[in-house]
Design a protein around this motif. Structure first.
Motif, PDB file in Angstrom:
ATOM      1  N   VAL A  95       0.861  -1.182   0.000  1.00 27.78           N
ATOM      2  CA  VAL A  95       0.000   0.000   0.000  1.00 27.78           C
ATOM      3  C   VAL A  95       0.895   1.229   0.000  1.00 27.78           C
ATOM      4  O   VAL A  95       1.533   1.557   1.002  1.00 27.78           O
ATOM      5  CB  VAL A  95      -0.936   0.007   1.218  1.00 27.78           C
ATOM      6  N   ILE A  96       0.960   1.890  -1.154  1.00 28.77           N
ATOM      7  CA  ILE A  96       1.879   3.023  -1.350  1.00 28.77           C
ATOM      8  C   ILE A  96       1.037   4.291  -1.407  1.00 28.77           C
ATOM      9  O   ILE A  96       0.647   4.771  -2.468  1.00 28.77           O
ATOM     10  CB  ILE A  96       2.686   2.829  -2.646  1.00 28.77           C
ATOM     11  N   GLN A  97       0.740   4.814  -0.238  1.00 23.17           N
ATOM     12  CA  GLN A  97      -0.172   5.952  -0.144  1.00 23.17           C
ATOM     13  C   GLN A  97       0.269   6.893   0.971  1.00 23.17           C
ATOM     14  O   GLN A  97       1.116   6.551   1.794  1.00 23.17           O
ATOM     15  CB  GLN A  97      -1.602   5.465   0.121  1.00 23.17           C
ATOM     16  N   ASN A  98      -0.352   8.062   0.987  1.00 23.59           N
ATOM     17  CA  ASN A  98      -0.083   9.022   2.040  1.00 23.59           C
ATOM     18  C   ASN A  98      -0.816   8.651   3.323  1.00 23.59           C
ATOM     19  O   ASN A  98      -1.702   7.793   3.339  1.00 23.59           O
ATOM     20  CB  ASN A  98      -0.512  10.425   1.594  1.00 23.59           C
ATOM     21  N   GLY A  99      -0.440   9.320   4.403  1.00 20.79           N
ATOM     22  CA  GLY A  99      -1.104   9.110   5.680  1.00 20.79           C
ATOM     23  C   GLY A  99      -0.410   8.076   6.538  1.00 20.79           C
ATOM     24  O   GLY A  99       0.740   7.693   6.301  1.00 20.79           O
ATOM     25  N   VAL A 100      -1.140   7.607   7.556  1.00 20.48           N
ATOM     26  CA  VAL A 100      -0.565   6.665   8.521  1.00 20.48           C
ATOM     27  C   VAL A 100      -1.483   5.455   8.751  1.00 20.48           C
ATOM     28  O   VAL A 100      -1.243   4.669   9.672  1.00 20.48           O
ATOM     29  CB  VAL A 100      -0.293   7.361   9.879  1.00 20.48           C
ATOM     30  N   LYS A 174       6.861  11.339   7.888  1.00 17.41           N
ATOM     31  CA  LYS A 174       6.429  11.689   6.541  1.00 17.41           C
ATOM     32  C   LYS A 174       5.144  12.508   6.583  1.00 17.41           C
ATOM     33  O   LYS A 174       4.971  13.467   5.816  1.00 17.41           O
ATOM     34  CB  LYS A 174       6.223  10.417   5.707  1.00 17.41           C
ATOM     35  N   LEU A 175       4.225  12.152   7.482  1.00 15.76           N
ATOM     36  CA  LEU A 175       2.993  12.909   7.607  1.00 15.76           C
ATOM     37  C   LEU A 175       3.282  14.346   8.029  1.00 15.76           C
ATOM     38  O   LEU A 175       2.605  15.283   7.577  1.00 15.76           O
ATOM     39  CB  LEU A 175       2.051  12.243   8.608  1.00 15.76           C
ATOM     40  N   ALA A 176       4.280  14.528   8.880  1.00 18.25           N
ATOM     41  CA  ALA A 176       4.647  15.887   9.300  1.00 18.25           C
ATOM     42  C   ALA A 176       5.077  16.725   8.102  1.00 18.25           C
ATOM     43  O   ALA A 176       4.739  17.912   8.000  1.00 18.25           O
ATOM     44  CB  ALA A 176       5.767  15.820  10.349  1.00 18.25           C
ATOM     45  N   ILE A 177       5.803  16.103   7.193  1.00 14.85           N
ATOM     46  CA  ILE A 177       6.204  16.808   5.964  1.00 14.85           C
ATOM     47  C   ILE A 177       4.978  17.104   5.107  1.00 14.85           C
ATOM     48  O   ILE A 177       4.779  18.223   4.618  1.00 14.85           O
ATOM     49  CB  ILE A 177       7.224  15.967   5.179  1.00 14.85           C
ATOM     50  N   ASN A 178       4.139  16.093   4.940  1.00 12.75           N
ATOM     51  CA  ASN A 178       2.972  16.243   4.075  1.00 12.75           C
ATOM     52  C   ASN A 178       1.974  17.271   4.597  1.00 12.75           C
ATOM     53  O   ASN A 178       1.388  18.026   3.820  1.00 12.75           O
ATOM     54  CB  ASN A 178       2.266  14.897   3.891  1.00 12.75           C
ATOM     55  N   CYS A 179       1.754  17.273   5.898  1.00 13.48           N
ATOM     56  CA  CYS A 179       0.755  18.207   6.430  1.00 13.48           C
ATOM     57  C   CYS A 179       1.174  19.651   6.192  1.00 13.48           C
ATOM     58  O   CYS A 179       0.330  20.518   5.954  1.00 13.48           O
ATOM     59  CB  CYS A 179       0.479  17.932   7.911  1.00 13.48           C
ATOM     60  N   VAL A 207       3.239  21.380  11.712  1.00 10.09           N
ATOM     61  CA  VAL A 207       4.084  20.237  12.059  1.00 10.09           C
ATOM     62  C   VAL A 207       4.078  19.980  13.561  1.00 10.09           C
ATOM     63  O   VAL A 207       4.049  18.821  14.006  1.00 10.09           O
ATOM     64  CB  VAL A 207       5.522  20.459  11.544  1.00 10.09           C
ATOM     65  N   ARG A 208       4.089  21.034  14.370  1.00 12.21           N
ATOM     66  CA  ARG A 208       4.070  20.839  15.824  1.00 12.21           C
ATOM     67  C   ARG A 208       2.802  20.106  16.259  1.00 12.21           C
ATOM     68  O   ARG A 208       2.834  19.275  17.162  1.00 12.21           O
ATOM     69  CB  ARG A 208       4.200  22.190  16.533  1.00 12.21           C
ATOM     70  N   GLU A 209       1.677  20.423  15.624  1.00 11.22           N
ATOM     71  CA  GLU A 209       0.447  19.702  15.936  1.00 11.22           C
ATOM     72  C   GLU A 209       0.575  18.230  15.558  1.00 11.22           C
ATOM     73  O   GLU A 209       0.148  17.342  16.301  1.00 11.22           O
ATOM     74  CB  GLU A 209      -0.729  20.342  15.184  1.00 11.22           C
ATOM     75  N   CYS A 210       1.170  17.978  14.410  1.00 18.86           N
ATOM     76  CA  CYS A 210       1.383  16.603  13.968  1.00 18.86           C
ATOM     77  C   CYS A 210       2.301  15.854  14.931  1.00 18.86           C
ATOM     78  O   CYS A 210       2.057  14.686  15.258  1.00 18.86           O
ATOM     79  CB  CYS A 210       1.975  16.605  12.553  1.00 18.86           C
ATOM     80  N   ILE A 211       3.341  16.515  15.400  1.00 20.65           N
ATOM     81  CA  ILE A 211       4.269  15.893  16.349  1.00 20.65           C
ATOM     82  C   ILE A 211       3.531  15.483  17.616  1.00 20.65           C
ATOM     83  O   ILE A 211       3.717  14.362  18.134  1.00 20.65           O
ATOM     84  CB  ILE A 211       5.419  16.867  16.683  1.00 20.65           C
ATOM     85  N   ALA A 212       2.684  16.358  18.130  1.00 18.60           N
ATOM     86  CA  ALA A 212       1.971  16.064  19.374  1.00 18.60           C
ATOM     87  C   ALA A 212       1.068  14.839  19.223  1.00 18.60           C
ATOM     88  O   ALA A 212       1.042  13.954  20.084  1.00 18.60           O
ATOM     89  CB  ALA A 212       1.150  17.281  19.801  1.00 18.60           C
ATOM     90  N   ASN A 260      -4.061  16.048   6.455  1.00 20.93           N
ATOM     91  CA  ASN A 260      -4.314  17.011   7.531  1.00 20.93           C
ATOM     92  C   ASN A 260      -5.473  16.596   8.428  1.00 20.93           C
ATOM     93  O   ASN A 260      -5.385  16.687   9.648  1.00 20.93           O
ATOM     94  CB  ASN A 260      -4.585  18.401   6.941  1.00 20.93           C
ATOM     95  N   GLY A 261      -6.558  16.117   7.810  1.00 22.37           N
ATOM     96  CA  GLY A 261      -7.709  15.714   8.606  1.00 22.37           C
ATOM     97  C   GLY A 261      -7.408  14.613   9.595  1.00 22.37           C
ATOM     98  O   GLY A 261      -7.956  14.588  10.708  1.00 22.37           O
ATOM     99  N   VAL A 262      -6.518  13.694   9.217  1.00 19.78           N
ATOM    100  CA  VAL A 262      -6.191  12.583  10.113  1.00 19.78           C
ATOM    101  C   VAL A 262      -5.535  13.089  11.398  1.00 19.78           C
ATOM    102  O   VAL A 262      -5.724  12.496  12.479  1.00 19.78           O
ATOM    103  CB  VAL A 262      -5.274  11.561   9.399  1.00 19.78           C
TER     104      VAL A 262
END
Length: 291
Positions: A95-100, A174-179, A207-212, A260-262
């Motif tokens: 599965v080669i997709q964005n997200g987590v 990777k999600l931090a970069i993408n967001c 990115v800080r929100e993603c990190i948290a 972003n929504g995730v």
């Protein structure tokens, strides 16, 4: 001969199919909506071409050794229509997709035979079957037998495929970069927009929100990642366009939920607010709907 089916011929699927087809040991089938004559990819190593078998009807699919799902996350239902024909008792799915949330997207395939893939491959489709690959690219998969087998498919190509013992952290990184890339879609400017001080600070907040949220999910992410992502973006090819930006400009659906929504959704599960990701995704989604 290793039989490989690639679902989706966009920038990622098309580039991977073309590189995999450069190896004589691979038999490539491209599963797409519309027929293609060939794949032509302008890469850092020169132009490569491939003429894989092309299928447009899932009813004609036959079992293969590997299925690479390289569609956008919102196209999972369409991609899943190919699986009954492609999946045999030993078939593995990448599965080669964005997200987590890779492992939950195709429940038709047992988890032991599903490989979640993180890919860093700056590429843009300029026309059907025509792609520009801006740099060599890399792949990360879990450190497992299936992951190692998938990485081995890319031996001899310029795509660096490796296993990692901490896939969860790599996925959230990777999600931090993408967001943070949502700023390019909103401004309709490529990577160079990160040189604007105000935009750079918005990126850091995203990115800080993603990190948290990522930490709450079990990922190991340093505070310094926010600054690093801004620096990496400023050092990217100034005209590099991320997929969210490209889709918005082209009037296509966007992966706002996966990018972003995730963060907002999983953050709520842990009692963590992500107001910047929520605030930017809402108007961009509304603008896309109006267009």
């Amino acid at each position: 001969m290793i039989r490989i089916a690639v679902i989706g011929a966009g920038a990622i699927g098309g580039t991977l199919a073309a590189w995999l087809a450069q190896r004589d040991a691979h038999a490539i089938t491209l599963c797409v909506r519309s027929p293609l004559d060939e794949l032509v990819v302008e890469t850092p190593a020169g132009t490569i071409r491939a003429a894989p078998r092309v299928l447009t009807d899932p009813a004609r699919a036959e079992p293969v050794d590997w299925v690479l799902a390289a569609t956008k996350t919102y196209d999972c239902a369409a991609a899943a229509a190919w699986l009954p024909g492609l999946i045999g008792p030993e078939t593995r799915l990448a599965v080669i997709q964005n997200g987590v949330e890779h492992l939950s997207r195709f429940p038709q395939v047992p988890g032991a035979r599903t490989v979640p893939v993180i890919i860093d491959l700056p590429a843009e489709r300029t026309a059907p079957g025509r792609i520009v690959q801006r740099r060599e690219g890399s792949i990360l998969v879990p450190d497992s037998d299936a992951g190692a087998a998938f990485a081995a498919l890319f031996a001899g190509t310029i795509i660096d495929a490796q296993t990692t013992p901490d896939w969860l952290t790599a996925a959230w990184r990777k999600l931090a970069i993408n967001c943070s890339g949502i700023v390019s879609a909103i401004t309709r400017r490529p990577a160079e927009v990160a040189n604007d001080a105000g935009v750079a600070e918005v990126m850091r907040t995203l990115v800080r929100e993603c990190i948290a949220v990522g930490r709450a999910e079990g990922a190991t992410l340093p505070d310094s990642l926010a600054d690093k992502i801004v620096v990496w973006t400023t050092r990217a090819h100034p005209q590099s366009v991320n997929s969210l930006h490209a889709d918005f400009v082209a009037g296509r659906p966007m992966e706002l939920e996966a990018r972003n929504g995730v963060i907002v959704r999983l953050g709520a599960r842990h009692g963590i607010d992500a107001p910047m990701n929520r605030a930017l995704a809402a108007p961009l989604g509304a603008a896309a709907a109006a267009a």
